[in-house]
Design a protein around this motif. Structure first.
Motif, PDB file in Angstrom:
ATOM      1  N   TRP A  44      28.138 -14.703   7.437  1.00 34.32           N
ATOM      2  CA  TRP A  44      27.833 -15.994   8.302  1.00 34.32           C
ATOM      3  C   TRP A  44      28.195 -17.423   7.516  1.00 34.32           C
ATOM      4  N   VAL A  45      28.449 -17.345   6.336  1.00 33.02           N
ATOM      5  CA  VAL A  45      28.679 -18.405   5.905  1.00 33.02           C
ATOM      6  C   VAL A  45      30.217 -18.705   5.291  1.00 33.02           C
ATOM      7  N   GLY A  46      30.775 -19.813   5.066  1.00 33.53           N
ATOM      8  CA  GLY A  46      32.095 -19.757   4.546  1.00 33.53           C
ATOM      9  C   GLY A  46      32.382 -19.727   3.232  1.00 33.53           C
ATOM     10  N   GLU A  47      32.317 -18.625   3.072  1.00 31.45           N
ATOM     11  CA  GLU A  47      32.795 -17.874   1.300  1.00 31.45           C
ATOM     12  C   GLU A  47      32.981 -16.713   1.275  1.00 31.45           C
ATOM     13  N   GLY A  48      33.988 -16.229   0.526  1.00 25.08           N
ATOM     14  CA  GLY A  48      34.435 -14.858   0.314  1.00 25.08           C
ATOM     15  C   GLY A  48      33.498 -14.008  -0.720  1.00 25.08           C
ATOM     16  N   ASP A  49      33.797 -12.937  -1.112  1.00 24.92           N
ATOM     17  CA  ASP A  49      33.042 -12.098  -1.814  1.00 24.92           C
ATOM     18  C   ASP A  49      33.433 -12.046  -3.315  1.00 24.92           C
ATOM     19  N   LEU A  50      34.644 -12.714  -3.620  1.00 25.64           N
ATOM     20  CA  LEU A  50      35.165 -12.761  -4.965  1.00 25.64           C
ATOM     21  C   LEU A  50      34.423 -13.678  -5.729  1.00 25.64           C
ATOM     22  N   ALA A  51      34.038 -13.344  -6.933  1.00 22.45           N
ATOM     23  CA  ALA A  51      33.329 -14.357  -7.828  1.00 22.45           C
ATOM     24  C   ALA A  51      34.339 -15.204  -8.252  1.00 22.45           C
ATOM     25  N   THR A  52      33.986 -16.388  -9.131  1.00 19.26           N
ATOM     26  CA  THR A  52      34.971 -17.086  -9.486  1.00 19.26           C
ATOM     27  C   THR A  52      35.892 -16.695 -10.769  1.00 19.26           C
ATOM     28  N   ALA A 377      37.010 -13.342   4.721  1.00 18.76           N
ATOM     29  CA  ALA A 377      37.396 -13.534   3.447  1.00 18.76           C
ATOM     30  C   ALA A 377      36.778 -12.585   2.766  1.00 18.76           C
ATOM     31  N   ARG A 378      36.881 -11.321   2.953  1.00 17.70           N
ATOM     32  CA  ARG A 378      35.847 -10.177   2.325  1.00 17.70           C
ATOM     33  C   ARG A 378      37.027  -8.937   2.064  1.00 17.70           C
ATOM     34  N   LYS A 379      36.552  -8.021   1.191  1.00 20.86           N
ATOM     35  CA  LYS A 379      37.280  -6.796   1.046  1.00 20.86           C
ATOM     36  C   LYS A 379      37.287  -5.986   2.204  1.00 20.86           C
ATOM     37  N   ALA A 380      38.499  -5.175   2.406  1.00 18.80           N
ATOM     38  CA  ALA A 380      38.819  -4.702   3.561  1.00 18.80           C
ATOM     39  C   ALA A 380      37.829  -3.581   3.947  1.00 18.80           C
ATOM     40  N   SER A 381      37.201  -2.920   2.998  1.00 13.84           N
ATOM     41  CA  SER A 381      36.363  -1.765   3.319  1.00 13.84           C
ATOM     42  C   SER A 381      34.821  -2.474   4.081  1.00 13.84           C
ATOM     43  N   ASP A 382      34.473  -3.533   3.689  1.00 12.03           N
ATOM     44  CA  ASP A 382      33.379  -4.010   4.361  1.00 12.03           C
ATOM     45  C   ASP A 382      33.739  -4.518   5.569  1.00 12.03           C
TER      46      ASP A 382
END
Length: 396
Positions: A44-52, A377-382
């Motif tokens: 729902w928000v504008g960020e991916g799932d990778l940490a800095t 902007a997230r891993k493919a499995s998700d």
């Protein structure tokens, strides 16, 4: 007196209307509805799932260990401003000087400063919609009025009608706000479209606030999207707002920059001084590392988004229940579900029925009411699991 009213309720009417009328976020409403649901996939928000990445964190830790915890340059430390100049020189293929760049406490603060520089009570700023809602909110807090020009979806692409854009200009108009690649639609202006927008702005002597934050996320094989930098002259009235959040997975660091004509330097410094008094040095050291060492990570982010775009577009099209076109840029899929006109209700419903969090199009202004925004902007499995859940929910 109403003994059940929250303390201070009777005082609200005495507040400034610019503060009192600041809108609640339609995105946050859905987030709050679903944030505690076990197993929910939050798109729902504008960020991916990778940490800095670690090399950025390491630079901040070294700065803290070195004792860089004091007040600092309001404009940003010279080393970061020089790094920004080098980054732009490499990205746009021509020289940039550090005196165009000023470090801010987020992309949002850059937007607020840009608005404050050119607009105040009663002024108007024209913005194509659907658009990130914080633009209009920043205008309202400054006492200015957003004038929305809804984009059209035709021939499989969101399109900005330049005749409608020009027709929206009034004697109170101070600027166009142009976000390309765009959040939430993925609309990405061509060089010719940017040149035409700039020509209209020149004709009427108005400004452009350019949000090119997603410029690296394009899907036609280009290294970046077209930019006002490609078509403008030095004397043109263009302000660029930017952030480290997207390219380098630094959403929580709250650091960005604004690019303005060098003559504005002291004015921008003053606006920073009287709001945040500058960004922490250790955060700025991290930002330098992002610029100087971050190209492999940016490439990884773009590759993940490219695959995510494919998974989501193909999976949603397979439902035969949605209207969409894979976006030209940014990392959002904006789509409408056939037969559903209230995207707010649908977003809340999908939290409960699909355990997937999407942003409702109602949050993005005129033209977005029927749509939903999904951040891929997230891993493919998700994303594969997201598609499966949405296919089941929409079929039901």
């Amino acid at each position: 007196m109403n003994m059940h009213a929250p303390a201070g309720t009777s005082l609200i009417a005495d507040l400034r209307p610019e503060a009192r009328n600041a809108p609640e976020s339609g995105i946050v409403e859905v987030v709050n509805h679903g944030r505690l649901k076990p197993g929910l996939i939050p798109l729902w928000v504008g960020e991916g799932d990778l940490a800095t990445p670690e090399f950025i964190v390491r630079a901040a830790n070294k700065s803290l260990a070195d004792g860089e915890t004091f007040y600092t340059w309001q404009r940003g430390i010279p080393e970061l401003r020089e790094a920004l100049a080098r980054y732009h020189t490499a990205l746009y293929g021509r020289p940039f000087a550090m005196d165009r760049f000023y470090v801010t406490g987020s992309g949002m603060q850059s937007v607020q400063i840009a608005v404050r520089l050119i607009a105040g009570i009663g002024d108007e700023l024209i913005i194509p919609t659907p658009a990130w809602p914080n633009f209009a909110a920043a205008m309202g807090i400054a006492g200015a009025n957003p004038v929305c020009v809804p984009m059209e979806f035709k021939d499989g692409r969101f399109t900005l009608d330049l005749e409608k854009l020009e027709a929206a200009i009034s004697p109170r108009t101070r600027a166009f706000v142009i976000n390309s690649p765009a959040n939430p639609t993925g609309w990405t202006a061509t060089r010719d479209e940017l040149a035409a927008i700039l020509a209209i702005a020149r004709k009427y002597g108005i400004w452009i606030i350019a949000d090119e934050i997603y410029a690296r996320f394009v899907y036609d094989g280009s290294a970046r999207a077209a930019s006002f930098h490609d078509v403008m002259e030095q004397e043109d009235r263009v302000l660029f707002v930017q952030t480290f959040s997207k390219n380098w997975a630094m959403t929580g660091w709250r650091v960005g920059w604004i690019e303005v004509p060098p003559a504005f330097g002291q004015i921008v410094e003053n606006l920073i001084q009287y709001s945040t008094s500058g960004s922490p040095v250790f955060v700025q050291r991290a930002a330098i590392a992002a610029l100087e060492e971050g190209e492999p990570f940016v490439a990884e982010q773009i590759a993940r988004a490219t695959e995510g775009r494919r998974i989501i577009a193909e999976g949603l099209k397979a439902t035969n229940r949605v209207t969409l076109q894979a976006p030209d840029g940014a990392f959002y899929q904006f789509f409408a579900v056939d037969g559903r006109t209230d995207s707010r209700a649908l977003a809340l419903e999908l939290v409960d029925t699909a355990n997937v969090g999407l942003a409702p199009g109602t949050a993005f202004g005129p033209g977005g009411e029927m749509g939903l925004r999904l951040c891929f902007a997230r891993k493919a499995s998700d994303l594969v699991e997201t598609v499966a859940r949405l296919q089941k929910a929409l079929a039901g």
